[in-house]
Write a protein that holds these residues in place. Sequence first.
Motif, PDB file in Angstrom:
ATOM      1  N   GLU A 178       0.840  -1.210   0.000  1.00  0.00           N
ATOM      2  CA  GLU A 178       0.000   0.000   0.000  1.00  0.00           C
ATOM      3  C   GLU A 178       0.872   1.257   0.000  1.00  0.00           C
ATOM      4  OE1 GLU A 178      -2.580  -0.200   3.357  1.00  0.00           O
ATOM      5  OE2 GLU A 178      -4.088  -1.387   2.309  1.00  0.00           O
ATOM      6  N   ALA A 179       1.924   1.225   0.837  1.00  0.00           N
ATOM      7  CA  ALA A 179       2.821   2.384   0.895  1.00  0.00           C
ATOM      8  C   ALA A 179       3.405   2.657  -0.482  1.00  0.00           C
ATOM      9  CB  ALA A 179       3.938   2.144   1.907  1.00  0.00           C
ATOM     10  N   SER A 180       3.790   1.589  -1.169  1.00  0.00           N
ATOM     11  CA  SER A 180       4.404   1.744  -2.483  1.00  0.00           C
ATOM     12  C   SER A 180       3.408   2.280  -3.515  1.00  0.00           C
ATOM     13  CB  SER A 180       4.979   0.400  -2.922  1.00  0.00           C
ATOM     14  OG  SER A 180       5.405   0.467  -4.240  1.00  0.00           O
ATOM     15  N   TYR A 181       2.218   1.669  -3.555  1.00  0.00           N
ATOM     16  CA  TYR A 181       1.192   2.165  -4.490  1.00  0.00           C
ATOM     17  C   TYR A 181       0.851   3.617  -4.184  1.00  0.00           C
ATOM     18  CZ  TYR A 181       0.317  -2.622  -6.040  1.00  0.00           C
ATOM     19  OH  TYR A 181       0.439  -3.876  -6.566  1.00  0.00           O
ATOM     20  N   GLY A 182       0.808   3.940  -2.886  1.00  0.00           N
ATOM     21  CA  GLY A 182       0.465   5.292  -2.466  1.00  0.00           C
ATOM     22  C   GLY A 182       1.446   6.347  -2.956  1.00  0.00           C
ATOM     23  N   MET A 183       2.688   5.905  -3.261  1.00  0.00           N
ATOM     24  CA  MET A 183       3.693   6.842  -3.772  1.00  0.00           C
ATOM     25  C   MET A 183       3.608   6.983  -5.284  1.00  0.00           C
ATOM     26  SD  MET A 183       5.694   7.279  -0.967  1.00  0.00           S
ATOM     27  CE  MET A 183       7.125   7.968  -1.722  1.00  0.00           C
ATOM     28  N   GLY A 184       2.707   6.226  -5.899  1.00  0.00           N
ATOM     29  CA  GLY A 184       2.595   6.296  -7.356  1.00  0.00           C
ATOM     30  C   GLY A 184       3.411   5.234  -8.069  1.00  0.00           C
ATOM     31  N   ALA A 185       3.850   4.205  -7.338  1.00  0.00           N
ATOM     32  CA  ALA A 185       4.587   3.126  -7.990  1.00  0.00           C
ATOM     33  C   ALA A 185       3.626   2.269  -8.805  1.00  0.00           C
ATOM     34  CB  ALA A 185       5.289   2.270  -6.944  1.00  0.00           C
ATOM     35  N   THR A 186       4.113   1.753  -9.931  1.00  0.00           N
ATOM     36  CA  THR A 186       3.289   0.831 -10.706  1.00  0.00           C
ATOM     37  C   THR A 186       3.310  -0.526 -10.014  1.00  0.00           C
ATOM     38  OG1 THR A 186       5.153   0.100 -12.023  1.00  0.00           O
ATOM     39  CG2 THR A 186       3.887   1.952 -12.887  1.00  0.00           C
ATOM     40  N   LYS A 187       2.463  -1.416 -10.500  1.00  0.00           N
ATOM     41  CA  LYS A 187       2.403  -2.744  -9.899  1.00  0.00           C
ATOM     42  C   LYS A 187       3.763  -3.442 -10.007  1.00  0.00           C
ATOM     43  CE  LYS A 187      -0.652  -6.434  -9.142  1.00  0.00           C
ATOM     44  NZ  LYS A 187      -2.065  -6.739  -9.117  1.00  0.00           N
ATOM     45  N   GLN A 189       6.755  -2.103 -10.363  1.00  0.00           N
ATOM     46  CA  GLN A 189       7.738  -1.478  -9.470  1.00  0.00           C
ATOM     47  C   GLN A 189       7.534  -1.948  -8.034  1.00  0.00           C
ATOM     48  OE1 GLN A 189       6.956   2.658 -10.555  1.00  0.00           O
ATOM     49  NE2 GLN A 189       9.028   2.841 -11.354  1.00  0.00           N
TER      50      GLN A 189
ATOM     51  N   MET B  74      -7.048   4.541  -3.948  1.00  0.00           N
ATOM     52  CA  MET B  74      -6.593   3.313  -3.294  1.00  0.00           C
ATOM     53  C   MET B  74      -7.788   2.419  -2.967  1.00  0.00           C
ATOM     54  SD  MET B  74      -3.228   3.242  -2.763  1.00  0.00           S
ATOM     55  CE  MET B  74      -2.610   2.628  -1.212  1.00  0.00           C
ATOM     56  N   GLU B 102      -1.152   6.141 -11.265  1.00  0.00           N
ATOM     57  CA  GLU B 102       0.235   6.406 -10.884  1.00  0.00           C
ATOM     58  C   GLU B 102       0.545   7.909 -10.989  1.00  0.00           C
ATOM     59  OE1 GLU B 102      -0.638   4.001 -12.983  1.00  0.00           O
ATOM     60  OE2 GLU B 102      -0.054   2.161 -11.926  1.00  0.00           O
ATOM     61  N   ARG B 105      -1.183   9.675  -8.076  1.00  0.00           N
ATOM     62  CA  ARG B 105      -0.522   9.415  -6.790  1.00  0.00           C
ATOM     63  C   ARG B 105       0.866  10.031  -6.711  1.00  0.00           C
ATOM     64  NH1 ARG B 105      -2.259   3.155  -6.843  1.00  0.00           N
ATOM     65  NH2 ARG B 105      -4.495   3.435  -6.507  1.00  0.00           N
ATOM     66  N   SER B 106       1.432  10.407  -7.846  1.00  0.00           N
ATOM     67  CA  SER B 106       2.721  11.088  -7.775  1.00  0.00           C
ATOM     68  C   SER B 106       2.539  12.525  -7.313  1.00  0.00           C
ATOM     69  CB  SER B 106       3.441  11.022  -9.117  1.00  0.00           C
ATOM     70  OG  SER B 106       2.772  11.841 -10.050  1.00  0.00           O
ATOM     71  N   PHE B 112      -0.513   6.448   6.370  1.00  0.00           N
ATOM     72  CA  PHE B 112      -1.484   5.466   6.827  1.00  0.00           C
ATOM     73  C   PHE B 112      -1.583   5.444   8.353  1.00  0.00           C
ATOM     74  CE2 PHE B 112      -0.011   4.403   2.674  1.00  0.00           C
ATOM     75  CZ  PHE B 112      -1.113   3.892   2.008  1.00  0.00           C
ATOM     76  N   ASN B 116       4.197   2.647   8.210  1.00  0.00           N
ATOM     77  CA  ASN B 116       4.567   1.503   7.365  1.00  0.00           C
ATOM     78  C   ASN B 116       5.826   1.768   6.556  1.00  0.00           C
ATOM     79  OD1 ASN B 116       3.423   3.395   5.722  1.00  0.00           O
ATOM     80  ND2 ASN B 116       2.036   2.012   4.667  1.00  0.00           N
ATOM     81  N   PHE B 118       9.325   0.963   4.727  1.00  0.00           N
ATOM     82  CA  PHE B 118       9.791  -0.252   4.060  1.00  0.00           C
ATOM     83  C   PHE B 118      10.917  -0.872   4.878  1.00  0.00           C
ATOM     84  CE2 PHE B 118       8.513   2.437   0.329  1.00  0.00           C
ATOM     85  CZ  PHE B 118       7.365   1.718   0.042  1.00  0.00           C
ATOM     86  N   PHE B 128      12.868   6.222  -2.079  1.00  0.00           N
ATOM     87  CA  PHE B 128      12.019   5.301  -2.841  1.00  0.00           C
ATOM     88  C   PHE B 128      11.149   6.025  -3.880  1.00  0.00           C
ATOM     89  CE2 PHE B 128       8.124   2.885  -3.561  1.00  0.00           C
ATOM     90  CZ  PHE B 128       8.615   1.624  -3.815  1.00  0.00           C
ATOM     91  N   ILE B 132      11.397   5.762  -7.991  1.00  0.00           N
ATOM     92  CA  ILE B 132      10.404   5.161  -8.886  1.00  0.00           C
ATOM     93  C   ILE B 132       9.919   6.179  -9.914  1.00  0.00           C
ATOM     94  CG2 ILE B 132       9.567   3.360  -7.305  1.00  0.00           C
ATOM     95  CD1 ILE B 132       7.178   5.118  -6.750  1.00  0.00           C
ATOM     96  N   HIS B 133      10.071   7.465  -9.603  1.00  0.00           N
ATOM     97  CA  HIS B 133       9.686   8.457 -10.603  1.00  0.00           C
ATOM     98  C   HIS B 133      10.868   8.863 -11.464  1.00  0.00           C
ATOM     99  CE1 HIS B 133       5.648   8.513  -9.193  1.00  0.00           C
ATOM    100  NE2 HIS B 133       6.029   8.792  -7.970  1.00  0.00           N
TER     101      HIS B 133
END
Lengths: 294, 272
Positions: A178-187, A189, B74, B102, B105-106, B112, B116, B118, B128, B132-133
Amino acid sequence: MEYISTNRVARKMSARLLLNNLSKFIFLLATFFGIFVLGVLIYRVVSQGIGWLNVDFLTGRLSTQADRAGIMGAILGTFWLMMVVVPVTMFLGIGTAIYLELYAKKGRLQSFIQTNISNLAGVPSIVYGILGLTVFVRTLDFGNIVLAGGLTMSLLILPIVIVVSQEALRSVPQHLSEASYGMGATKWQTIQKVILPVALPGILTGAILSLSRAIGETAPLVVIGIPALLLPFPGSILDKFTVLPMQIYYWTLDSSLMAEYANLAAATIIVLLVALLILNSTAIIIRNKFQKRY
Amino acid sequence: MTLLKERIGDVQLRVMDNTNWRKPVYETNGLNLWYGASHALKNINLSINEKEVTAIIGPSGCGKSTYLKTLNRMVEMVPDVNISGNITFKGNNILGKEMPVEMLRSKVGMVFQKPNPFPKSIYENIAFGPKIHGIKNKATLDMIVEDSLKKAALWDEVKDRLHKSAYGLSGGQQQRLCIARCLAIDPEVILMDEPTSALDPVSTHKVEELISSIKNDVTIAIVTHNMQQASRISDRTAFFLNGEIIEVNSTATIFNNPNDRLTNDYINGRFG
């Protein structure tokens, strides 16, 4: 009104305590049974085979004369077999697990595939041998080369690798993805950078344990017709081959002809056990190394 | 002339809703959401304004978290969700296919309920998002990490252990790390879903201070169970009940002189 009578509790107390101690003893006994059998096995094999274990035996070619026979061919055969099994099961096994666990929509088809994979894990290994014989050796006309044997072995352990990898992927906490998706990461990634690193120790442990099963497995290779003849050393995955457990199997069969063959089999078992020990230790080391990191 | 028109528009806006002085970032119109057969959000109309803290309060199960998760989509990770109505982010419809999630969310970070981080180092946690961007330059990443941690008032506490595990931090520090991780992607909005509910009072206070210090740069929508928290840190408050918005008003009005009797009962602890 007294619900629990002190007298009654006192009367029953000694029996309860006895059962309490007895239960520990029973479980201890169960554990020692396995250790005892393993001990007997190792003692018998080592005492019989250790005298035959030397550099010539490890590096020599097969021979009908027991004192000149070596297992280099079988060691190389096992090595090349793993060169096929490792990449095939890693790629197909982890790939399937990722698809089923992270991409597939939960539904009838998914649960149908899931049930079948679990069932396949329980299919006797000789059945995989028959499958390998039909598909790889005959239909695709590979002959009994390393590639055919390796693919057959891969099929045998794939279900286990898939199920174990799925388990490892499932145990990655949802809040991390969830944290990753929340940052805009694709599935992808998220899978690559968050889920896989966390699941990797579990996946690798399962995969290495499955590989040690593939190393020790004999039945499917008997079926696809791996010869026990004198052989040139296999130099690639397209060569004919034999493997350590096959060598043990044939020498044990032939020990009625020549008693020394039993000793050769015992020496080979020691080599195989050491190889398995190394693999399993690697699994444990990998797991601990990754777990300790964070 | 155009300037004048804009001014008139602005004045009209103020007249219509005296709490709505600022430009809305999010505008929600007629939003309905169902989980399977259960109607979780009913005809929601709400704007979230630029560089304000909007608090969303209400009893458990009132749909406040669901609404927050709809804002960055989400909520669609829950199977069997159906959404109708309209949400725009800076004028762009977000519920259609036009904008990839995506992309949205960017620009919209999320914090949360449970911290959480990583299972990576503190540095890697912050890096991170930028990574990813597509940011690969080490010097740039170093700068982003330092900058984000400073904004989150965490830099002094962690600068000597950037490459140690984030799991070595306390719960409160971890939550501030998660906020810093959001700040690292330079978001326009941060959605916070009960960010202090797992924290002790001291850590809660630090998170609240952090929210106040960043609200001039970023728009914040925060769901909270804690009404004192809403009154302390927010500019506007929306009160949700059973999937509906009962009242939206300036926080001062909601807590001192609410228009609706239900709001009054809730903030005075008569139910909820």
